[in-house]
Design a protein around this motif. Structure first.
Motif, PDB file in Angstrom:
ATOM      1  N   LEU A 263      14.099  35.232 105.004  1.00 38.31           N
ATOM      2  CA  LEU A 263      12.105  35.602 104.452  1.00 38.31           C
ATOM      3  C   LEU A 263      11.633  35.212 103.502  1.00 38.31           C
ATOM      4  O   LEU A 263      10.271  34.692 104.175  1.00 38.31           O
ATOM      5  CB  LEU A 263      12.561  37.260 104.593  1.00 38.31           C
ATOM      6  CG  LEU A 263      13.491  38.302 105.602  1.00 38.31           C
ATOM      7  CD1 LEU A 263      13.491  39.704 105.498  1.00 38.31           C
ATOM      8  CD2 LEU A 263      12.723  37.976 107.080  1.00 38.31           C
TER       9      LEU A 263
ATOM     10  N   TYR B   6       7.447  36.382 103.479  1.00 34.86           N
ATOM     11  CA  TYR B   6       8.244  37.629 102.605  1.00 34.86           C
ATOM     12  C   TYR B   6       8.691  37.420 101.286  1.00 34.86           C
ATOM     13  O   TYR B   6       8.801  36.846 100.865  1.00 34.86           O
ATOM     14  CB  TYR B   6       8.840  38.285 103.581  1.00 34.86           C
ATOM     15  CG  TYR B   6       8.283  38.990 104.822  1.00 34.86           C
ATOM     16  CD1 TYR B   6       7.875  40.446 104.952  1.00 34.86           C
ATOM     17  CD2 TYR B   6       8.799  37.689 106.593  1.00 34.86           C
ATOM     18  CE1 TYR B   6       7.404  40.004 106.924  1.00 34.86           C
ATOM     19  CE2 TYR B   6       7.983  37.691 107.553  1.00 34.86           C
ATOM     20  CZ  TYR B   6       7.775  39.253 107.804  1.00 34.86           C
ATOM     21  OH  TYR B   6       7.221  39.304 108.795  1.00 34.86           O
ATOM     22  N   ARG B   7       7.924  38.400 100.654  1.00 36.36           N
ATOM     23  CA  ARG B   7       8.334  39.011  99.006  1.00 36.36           C
ATOM     24  C   ARG B   7       8.688  39.973  98.761  1.00 36.36           C
ATOM     25  O   ARG B   7       8.520  40.818  99.255  1.00 36.36           O
ATOM     26  CB  ARG B   7       7.133  38.456  98.046  1.00 36.36           C
ATOM     27  CG  ARG B   7       6.752  37.256  98.446  1.00 36.36           C
ATOM     28  CD  ARG B   7       5.054  36.667  97.092  1.00 36.36           C
ATOM     29  NE  ARG B   7       5.505  37.334  96.345  1.00 36.36           N
ATOM     30  CZ  ARG B   7       4.415  37.139  95.230  1.00 36.36           C
ATOM     31  NH1 ARG B   7       3.033  37.054  95.701  1.00 36.36           N
ATOM     32  NH2 ARG B   7       5.045  37.268  93.925  1.00 36.36           N
ATOM     33  N   ASP B   8      10.366  39.848  98.203  1.00 41.87           N
ATOM     34  CA  ASP B   8      10.793  40.778  97.928  1.00 41.87           C
ATOM     35  C   ASP B   8      10.281  42.056  96.441  1.00 41.87           C
ATOM     36  O   ASP B   8      10.389  41.198  95.480  1.00 41.87           O
ATOM     37  CB  ASP B   8      11.927  41.233  97.664  1.00 41.87           C
ATOM     38  CG  ASP B   8      12.934  41.863  97.363  1.00 41.87           C
ATOM     39  OD1 ASP B   8      12.439  43.632  97.629  1.00 41.87           O
ATOM     40  OD2 ASP B   8      14.480  41.659  97.805  1.00 41.87           O
ATOM     41  N   ASP B   9       9.434  42.837  96.386  1.00 43.87           N
ATOM     42  CA  ASP B   9       8.164  43.195  96.009  1.00 43.87           C
ATOM     43  C   ASP B   9       9.093  44.192  94.923  1.00 43.87           C
ATOM     44  O   ASP B   9       9.722  44.991  95.719  1.00 43.87           O
ATOM     45  CB  ASP B   9       6.861  43.867  95.865  1.00 43.87           C
ATOM     46  CG  ASP B   9       5.900  42.967  96.477  1.00 43.87           C
ATOM     47  OD1 ASP B   9       6.549  41.861  96.255  1.00 43.87           O
ATOM     48  OD2 ASP B   9       5.469  42.920  97.700  1.00 43.87           O
TER      49      ASP B   9
ATOM     50  N   SER C  44      14.610  47.194  97.843  1.00 36.53           N
ATOM     51  CA  SER C  44      13.478  47.303  98.030  1.00 36.53           C
ATOM     52  C   SER C  44      13.284  47.195  98.907  1.00 36.53           C
ATOM     53  O   SER C  44      14.034  47.326 100.123  1.00 36.53           O
ATOM     54  CB  SER C  44      13.759  45.268  97.690  1.00 36.53           C
ATOM     55  OG  SER C  44      14.474  44.689  98.770  1.00 36.53           O
ATOM     56  N   GLN C  45      11.983  46.244  99.692  1.00 37.50           N
ATOM     57  CA  GLN C  45      11.090  46.485 100.409  1.00 37.50           C
ATOM     58  C   GLN C  45      12.426  46.091 102.396  1.00 37.50           C
ATOM     59  O   GLN C  45      13.074  46.391 102.720  1.00 37.50           O
ATOM     60  CB  GLN C  45      10.214  45.946 100.928  1.00 37.50           C
ATOM     61  CG  GLN C  45       9.757  46.966 102.547  1.00 37.50           C
ATOM     62  CD  GLN C  45       8.074  45.445 102.204  1.00 37.50           C
ATOM     63  OE1 GLN C  45       7.785  45.065 101.402  1.00 37.50           O
ATOM     64  NE2 GLN C  45       7.586  45.764 103.564  1.00 37.50           N
ATOM     65  N   ILE C  46      12.482  44.821 101.496  1.00 39.30           N
ATOM     66  CA  ILE C  46      13.857  43.568 102.231  1.00 39.30           C
ATOM     67  C   ILE C  46      14.838  44.733 102.854  1.00 39.30           C
ATOM     68  O   ILE C  46      15.288  44.824 103.801  1.00 39.30           O
ATOM     69  CB  ILE C  46      13.528  42.735 101.888  1.00 39.30           C
ATOM     70  CG1 ILE C  46      12.526  41.151 101.811  1.00 39.30           C
ATOM     71  CG2 ILE C  46      14.712  41.749 102.132  1.00 39.30           C
ATOM     72  CD1 ILE C  46      12.141  40.612 101.389  1.00 39.30           C
TER      73      ILE C  46
ATOM     74  N   LYS D 227      17.420  37.347 103.339  1.00 40.12           N
ATOM     75  CA  LYS D 227      16.353  37.458 101.973  1.00 40.12           C
ATOM     76  C   LYS D 227      16.227  36.375 101.208  1.00 40.12           C
ATOM     77  O   LYS D 227      14.946  36.044 101.494  1.00 40.12           O
ATOM     78  CB  LYS D 227      17.062  38.158 100.424  1.00 40.12           C
ATOM     79  CG  LYS D 227      17.156  40.192 100.552  1.00 40.12           C
ATOM     80  CD  LYS D 227      17.199  39.911  99.342  1.00 40.12           C
ATOM     81  CE  LYS D 227      17.617  41.527  99.147  1.00 40.12           C
ATOM     82  NZ  LYS D 227      18.105  41.908  97.956  1.00 40.12           N
TER      83      LYS D 227
END
Lengths: 185, 186
Positions: B178, B183-186, A12-14, B175
């Motif tokens: 965040l 922040y969202r984990d798309d 993912s982005q994170i 995560k």
């Protein structure tokens, strides 16, 4: 990380941000000077080791000299028969009475030792130097060379030798060896 | 000349051979120390110590692992020892907010996306630093060095399964934090 990433890790982005952040923290290359500094430290250690090795040799030589001295004194003590001591004292008394004894400093006026008195162990070097030197069966050169290493030893003969050498500056090697063990020159 | 030959020659006193080993592995050793300490200055000192110790103990290197893993492990242990010292921890607390922030993305921001990415990166870095040491060590050593799980587990002296769990847990905690920050984990 190479081929064994956890397969369950989602890309993912994170996750990407986490990976990127970690890499920014720890993926700087080593400083350009690191290798040179390591090699310099190794060279320094090698030099110190060489110097220490030289020092050890000196210490070893000193220890050997001291051991030789102690062995010589001990051997002399074992081999020297009681009769020899009496003969030596008698000889010295005779020499003092006849005026043939080696006399230095205070010894000129020193009275002849009393034959009935036992040989003093920690004898005063000023008053009785000829006796102690005469009975010392150790090569004088070794005695003088080893004086510095004998401070902690409590062997009477060595203590006498040290006292003679340190306290009676005018007493030279030549004077000391005029009356060696077993007779006169 | 391969690594084994270099090690053999170094064992025989060939310092140039050892110098080549240093050149090949200095980045990995430095990064491991940096991962543990967070200070480039301290990491370089530890890396030097590790290489000097390795040279002195080459006879004890049984080549069960690679030289790289062995010397990185030496650096890691030394770094941990330093990190545990009270004085070091106090000093690090004082410097905490400055920890490697100079490594953040720099340059002229050219778009909102870059700004957002830089901001996310900075937040992630702060969250990494706030992780429990065991989780942080596992994450940083796994991602930040060119080692596989087995090698990192050997260096950290933990089972591979434990290492994987710690890396996964470190990611999960980051995560989650965040997410709370929006922040969202798309």
């Amino acid at each position: 990380m190479t081929d064994e990433h956890d397969p369950e890790t989602t890309r993912s982005q994170i996750d990407g941000a986490v990976d990127e952040a970690v890499r920014r923290v720890v993926t700087d290359p080593a400083p350009a000077t690191l290798r040179a500094r390591v090699m310099a430290r190794l060279a320094e250690r090698r030099d110190r080791s060489a110097a220490a090795s030289g020092g050890l040799s000196w210490s070893l030589r000193s220890a050997v000299a001291t051991a030789v001295l102690v062995l010589a004194v001990a051997t002399w003590g074992l081999l020297r028969a009681p009769g020899d001591q009496e003969d030596s004292i008698a000889t010295q008394r005779a020499e003092a009475e006849s005026g043939t004894a080696v006399a230095t400093g205070a010894d000129v006026a020193a009275p002849a030792p009393d034959a009935a008195a036992p040989l003093p162990v920690d004898i005063d070097p000023v008053a009785s130097a000829p006796v102690t030197v005469a009975e010392l069966a150790v090569p004088d050169a070794i005695v003088l060379d080893s004086i510095g290493g004998l401070e902690a030893l409590e062997i009477p003969e060595i203590r006498i030798a040290r006292n003679v050498a340190l306290d009676m500056a005018p007493l030279t090697i030549e004077t000391m060896t005029l009356t060696p063990l077993g007779g006169r020159h | 000349m391969n690594e084994s030959e270099l090690v053999d020659r170094a064992r025989q006193g060939d310092q140039s051979a050892f110098g080549e080993l240093v050149r090949q592995h200095q980045d990995a050793v430095f990064r491991a120390a940096l991962a543990a300490l967070g200070s480039a200055e301290d990491a370089e000192e530890i890396a030097q110590d590790a290489f000097v110790a390795a040279y002195s103990n080459l006879d004890g290197f049984r080549e069960e692992a690679s030289f790289r893993t062995w010397v990185v492990a030496i650096a890691w242990r030394r770094a941990l020892t330093r990190r545990r010292r009270l004085a070091y921890q106090v000093r690090r607390l004082v410097q905490w907010t400055d920890w490697n922030w100079n490594m953040l993305p720099g340059g002229e921001p050219s778009s909102e996306a870059q700004l957002a990415g830089a901001e996310l990166g900075e937040r992630v870095q702060r969250l990494i630093q706030a992780l429990p040491p065991k989780l942080r060590d596992a994450l940083v050593m796994t991602i930040g060095t060119d080692s596989n799980y087995r090698e990192v587990a050997g260096i950290l002296d933990i089972p591979v399964g434990t290492l994987k769990w710690r890396v996964s847990e470190a990611r999960r905690q980051i995560k989650a934090k965040l997410s709370r920050l929006g922040y969202r984990d798309d």
